[in-house]
Design a protein around this motif. Structure first.
Motif, PDB file in Angstrom:
ATOM      1  N   HIS A 282       0.811  -1.228   0.000  1.00 13.34           N
ATOM      2  CA  HIS A 282       0.000   0.000   0.000  1.00 13.34           C
ATOM      3  C   HIS A 282       0.840   1.272   0.000  1.00 13.34           C
ATOM      4  O   HIS A 282       0.382   2.335   0.425  1.00 13.34           O
ATOM      5  CB  HIS A 282      -0.955  -0.021   1.194  1.00 13.34           C
ATOM      6  CG  HIS A 282      -1.983  -1.102   1.083  1.00 13.34           C
ATOM      7  ND1 HIS A 282      -1.796  -2.353   1.599  1.00 13.34           N
ATOM      8  CD2 HIS A 282      -3.194  -1.126   0.466  1.00 13.34           C
ATOM      9  CE1 HIS A 282      -2.848  -3.108   1.334  1.00 13.34           C
ATOM     10  NE2 HIS A 282      -3.711  -2.394   0.640  1.00 13.34           N
ATOM     11  N   GLY A 283       2.078   1.144  -0.471  1.00 14.25           N
ATOM     12  CA  GLY A 283       2.923   2.337  -0.622  1.00 14.25           C
ATOM     13  C   GLY A 283       3.320   2.982   0.690  1.00 14.25           C
ATOM     14  O   GLY A 283       3.524   4.192   0.761  1.00 14.25           O
ATOM     15  N   LEU A 284       3.433   2.153   1.759  1.00 14.35           N
ATOM     16  CA  LEU A 284       3.755   2.709   3.070  1.00 14.35           C
ATOM     17  C   LEU A 284       5.118   2.233   3.564  1.00 14.35           C
ATOM     18  O   LEU A 284       5.451   2.400   4.732  1.00 14.35           O
ATOM     19  CB  LEU A 284       2.679   2.284   4.080  1.00 14.35           C
ATOM     20  CG  LEU A 284       1.291   2.882   3.843  1.00 14.35           C
ATOM     21  CD1 LEU A 284       0.231   2.066   4.577  1.00 14.35           C
ATOM     22  CD2 LEU A 284       1.255   4.333   4.278  1.00 14.35           C
ATOM     23  N   ALA A 285       5.895   1.640   2.662  1.00  8.67           N
ATOM     24  CA  ALA A 285       7.160   1.069   3.114  1.00  8.67           C
ATOM     25  C   ALA A 285       8.332   1.538   2.264  1.00  8.67           C
ATOM     26  O   ALA A 285       9.295   0.807   2.049  1.00  8.67           O
ATOM     27  CB  ALA A 285       7.062  -0.455   3.122  1.00  8.67           C
ATOM     28  N   THR A 286       8.269   2.777   1.775  1.00 13.04           N
ATOM     29  CA  THR A 286       9.420   3.324   1.052  1.00 13.04           C
ATOM     30  C   THR A 286      10.596   3.356   2.026  1.00 13.04           C
ATOM     31  O   THR A 286      10.483   3.932   3.098  1.00 13.04           O
ATOM     32  CB  THR A 286       9.123   4.756   0.557  1.00 13.04           C
ATOM     33  OG1 THR A 286       7.834   4.761  -0.052  1.00 13.04           O
ATOM     34  CG2 THR A 286      10.164   5.220  -0.433  1.00 13.04           C
ATOM     35  N   PRO A 287      11.716   2.701   1.655  1.00  8.01           N
ATOM     36  CA  PRO A 287      12.805   2.597   2.639  1.00  8.01           C
ATOM     37  C   PRO A 287      13.664   3.854   2.675  1.00  8.01           C
ATOM     38  O   PRO A 287      14.869   3.813   2.534  1.00  8.01           O
ATOM     39  CB  PRO A 287      13.594   1.378   2.137  1.00  8.01           C
ATOM     40  CG  PRO A 287      13.369   1.374   0.663  1.00  8.01           C
ATOM     41  CD  PRO A 287      12.006   1.946   0.420  1.00  8.01           C
ATOM     42  N   ASN A 288      13.015   4.995   2.876  1.00 14.98           N
ATOM     43  CA  ASN A 288      13.765   6.273   2.793  1.00 14.98           C
ATOM     44  C   ASN A 288      13.695   7.075   4.084  1.00 14.98           C
ATOM     45  O   ASN A 288      14.008   8.251   4.093  1.00 14.98           O
ATOM     46  CB  ASN A 288      13.226   7.110   1.623  1.00 14.98           C
ATOM     47  CG  ASN A 288      11.775   7.520   1.806  1.00 14.98           C
ATOM     48  OD1 ASN A 288      11.082   7.006   2.683  1.00 14.98           O
ATOM     49  ND2 ASN A 288      11.316   8.441   0.984  1.00 14.98           N
ATOM     50  N   VAL A 289      13.256   6.441   5.180  1.00 12.63           N
ATOM     51  CA  VAL A 289      13.106   7.203   6.423  1.00 12.63           C
ATOM     52  C   VAL A 289      14.467   7.742   6.876  1.00 12.63           C
ATOM     53  O   VAL A 289      15.438   7.001   6.973  1.00 12.63           O
ATOM     54  CB  VAL A 289      12.468   6.315   7.515  1.00 12.63           C
ATOM     55  CG1 VAL A 289      12.460   7.017   8.860  1.00 12.63           C
ATOM     56  CG2 VAL A 289      11.046   5.944   7.091  1.00 12.63           C
TER      57      VAL A 289
END
Lengths: 211, 556
Positions: B399-406
């Motif tokens: 669902h597009g909530l895990a972009t590994p850019n935090v």
């Protein structure tokens, strides 16, 4: 029709205003720009009251009079009899300091009425002024809000120690009465009830609210 | 998290009634635009470019899954199916109708939510660390005190109409994550030499037009005095803060004009009268509120999980996400997770109704039904067991909530900007999207490492540009939009305000400007250095030189 709301023994109602508000006449002094001068920033934007205005202020000979703080400070001695007769009240603007009034008259309860005039609705200094008059300086008589006084300030004004409210002339005081009861149980202690919610109720227990 | 009793509920319900009548009077012409303005603002309602914007309070960033579901539902029914999470940990609807706002507030009240004091010249939502209660470096969980101060500040009659907005942040960690030094009042809770709860108080910080870090007004304040001490500070400000010029009306200007010595002298004089008055907190009240923030009923878990380790070893994408999005936890076998709302190509901080429902599901399945909003505009699941991380990631990713850019360059903090906000001088979202586009290679992003890039569309600074390692500020020059770049800002204990490197750039130039800054970093860094460390060591000059080299030829 009067636009004055006043609390008498815990009930607010619309009553006739017995007080005549005395205002300053315009000054003959030319308006001086303060550009380039160091001014106390607290006073920025506020007009200075000139000596001629204070001197020329006309005082009605009879009845209850509400005079400006600036006139009181300079012409205090003229008002001894009126004060004794319970006919003298003081009104101050929100940019004036409560301390100035207190320095001129230590016991504020000689005045049956103190009014605070708010120029613009959004000027919240009136709440601190009311709070100080009631809590720090022990003022117990009528405390009135005048000026740009609209119903949505009333709840806060009441909580800050005001017990009378002269609603702006173009608005209905009757409608405004409604807003004094906007919230039944506020959180924090203030002038009207210094005890905060967590001391008024045992919030751990399930409790029934009063109707 | 805090649960309302009947008294809390009554206040919120009465607010709905009051606000409903205010809107009715405005629509009936009984209130002028000017008179309605402070009233609607104190209920979070702005009149914006396209439509009103409604800012909903998320006290100190805490949400239950039920509340998030309600937000998703409201965004679908009264808005365009998405909402925006802000740097004040609040939630904003961008397209509601004014006429619908009383109904939205009534709906919010059913899940113990409101929009009280989310805008206007009053005490705003109190913010804190998104890892409060679970961070290993935490000394004191500040949430109970944040809730106590929320109640104290809600409709505080003396402070209903201040010279300007007033923001309080609290923290209880060794490493500050709540930017307490950038608030009107910042409170750091700690245990003093006698192991008693105490507060270090900052005053006069802020990010807007005149970014400045706060000054310490008190090194040691006993916890029970927090409300009365705040009353002393805010009273001095209410009476003496400037009201003639909105740009000079924040408390920081008063503190600067008086000097911190004189200001604190006045506060102490005021507090001498207020100390130990009725608003002083009792031990019983702290205990009552603290019960709402007890640790979750954790399972006893091993510090390691074989299935988790195996997933990291076998799945590079999962491993990358873990590196950035999974954070240490006090409790053995648990982790906190950041769900990135910074998918490339989406306005930073935006979430769709569907995403909100998915996050609510995830919170229920894996994190005791609660979540937090971070000031970096992401969502946090604070209590996830190691074994649950992989299934959680799979669902979040779908669902597009895990972009590994935090924490990386494209985890951009960004205000809504000129696309939505009527205060903005320039658009900010398109700049964020263009930069994300420029840096769309994950390996490269991870190689660049920790970097905070913050964008504000005007100097009010909702995008926290002043404390971005790279800070971008939209400015208006002769009616067109330009972007000023600052370097070296930082949040945390060693917070600093960034330095502007030179003349502003056009929107088209911005991705390559950021690229040139990164090039200098890559060339100059030592193996251990993060971007901010390199900036601090070598100064802004080499960056400036590279960014402005040959600029004349590139400018038409």
């Amino acid at each position: 029709m009067s636009n004055l709301i006043k609390y008498v023994s815990n009930t607010a109602s619309i009553i006739e205003d017995e007080w005549q508000k005395v205002t300053l006449p315009p000054s003959h002094e030319p308006e001086r720009k303060q550009a380039g001068k160091v001014v106390l920033f607290k006073l920025t934007g506020e007009k200075t009251v000139h000596a001629d205005q204070i001197a020329e202020t006309v005082i009605p000979a009879t009845g209850k009079i509400l005079i400006p703080l600036s006139v009181w400070l300079v012409r205090k001695d003229e008002f001894t009899d009126r004060l004794k007769a319970g006919e003298l009240g003081i009104w101050m603007e929100t940019h004036k300091l409560v301390e100035t009034l207190v320095e001129s008259q230590a016991d504020l309860n000689v005045f049956p009425l103190i009014a605070v005039h708010v120029e613009r609705f959004a000027d919240g200094r009136i709440f601190s002024i009311g709070t100080l008059l009631r809590t720090r300086y022990g003022y117990k008589n009528e405390l009135r809000a005048t000026g740009d006084v609209l119903r949505d300030q009333l709840f806060f004004l009441k909580r800050s120690g005001f017990d009378s409210f002269l609603i702006r002339a173009d608005r209905s005081a009757k409608d405004a009465l409604q807003s004094l009861k906007d919230f039944s149980e506020p959180y924090q202690g203030a002038v009207d009830n210094p005890v905060p919610l967590f001391k008024r109720y045992n919030r751990n227990a399930t409790m029934e609210l009063k109707p | 998290m805090y649960k309302y009793d009947q008294l809390d509920q009554q206040i919120v319900d009465e607010r709905v009634t009051q606000y409903r009548d205010q809107v009715r009077r405005y629509l009936a012409g009984e209130l002028t635009e000017e008179e309605f303005r402070p009233l609607r603002l104190q209920n979070g309602l702005y009149i914006q470019r396209q439509a009103p914007m409604l800012r909903i309070a998320v006290p100190y960033g805490m949400l239950s899954s039920r509340q998030l579901r309600k937000l998703g539902d409201l965004a679908r029914r009264f808005d365009k199916g998405y909402a925006h999470f802000s740097t004040r940990q609040n939630c904003q609807l961008n397209w509601p109708k004014l006429e619908d706002t009383p109904e939205i507030l009534a709906e919010l009240a059913t899940v113990e939510m409101h929009a009280i004091q989310t805008s206007g010249n009053c005490i705003r939502n109190i913010t804190t660390d998104q890892f409060a209660g679970i961070a290993p470096d935490e000394v004191v969980d500040p949430r109970a005190m944040a809730e106590i101060l929320r109640q104290w500040s809600t409709f505080h009659p003396e402070f209903a109409l201040l010279p300007r907005k007033f923001k309080i942040a609290v923290s209880g960690t060794k490493q500050d994550r709540a930017i307490v030094q950038a608030h009107d009042i910042g409170m750091e809770f700690y245990l003093d030499a006698n192991q008693k709860l105490a507060i270090k108080v900052w005053v006069g910080g802020g990010l807007g037009r005149t970014p400045i870090l706060g000054s310490v007004i008190r090194e040691h304040l006993e916890w029970q005095h927090a409300p009365t001490y705040c009353e002393a500070i805010v009273r001095v400000y209410n009476l003496h803060g400037r009201r003639d010029n909105a740009y000079k009306a924040r408390i920081k200007i008063l503190v600067k004009a008086l000097g911190i010595e004189e200001f604190s002298k006045q506060v102490e004089a005021e507090w001498a009268h207020l100390k130990d008055s009725q608003n002083t907190i009792t031990q019983a009240e702290l205990a009552r509120v603290s019960e709402h923030f007890e640790p979750m009923p954790y399972a006893t878990l091993s510090v390691n999980s074989a299935s988790y380790e195996a997933a990291i070893a076998s799945n590079k994408a999962f491993a990358n996400w873990v590196k950035r999005s999974v954070h240490a936890h006090k409790q053995a076998g648990y982790r906190a997770v950041t769900l990135s709302l910074k998918a490339h190509g989406i306005a930073p901080g935006d979430a769709t109704s569907e995403q909100m429902e998915v996050v609510a599901d995830l919170a229920e399945a894996y994190s005791f039904g609660e979540l937090r909003v971070s000031h970096e505009q992401n969502l946090i699941l604070a209590d996830v067991a190691l074994d649950d991380l992989f299934p959680l990631w799979e669902k979040a990713r779908a669902h597009g909530l895990a972009t590994p850019n935090v924490g990386l360059l494209t985890d951009i903090i960004c205000c809504p900007g000129g696309d939505f906000c009527s205060l903005a001088n320039a658009k900010s979202i398109p700049i964020a999207l263009a930069i994300q586009d420029q840096f769309d290679n994950l390996d490269y992003l991870h190689d660049i490492g920790d970097l905070e890039l913050n964008i504000s569309g005007c100097m009010n600074g909702c995008g926290h540009h002043s404390i971005g390692h790279i800070g971008i500020l939209g400015v208006d020059k002769d009616g067109s939009e330009w972007y000023q770049v600052a370097l070296g800002g930082k949040q945390g204990n060693d917070a600093s305000i960034g330095t502007v490197i030179g003349p502003a750039f056009s929107a088209e130039e911005m991705p390559s400007v950021v690229q040139r800054l990164i090039d200098v970093y890559i060339q100059e860094r030592t193996p251990e250095e993060r971007f901010i460390d390199t900036v601090r060591r070598i100064g802004t000059a080499p960056f400036k030189a590279n960014v402005y080299a040959n600029k004349e030829t590139s400018l038409v």
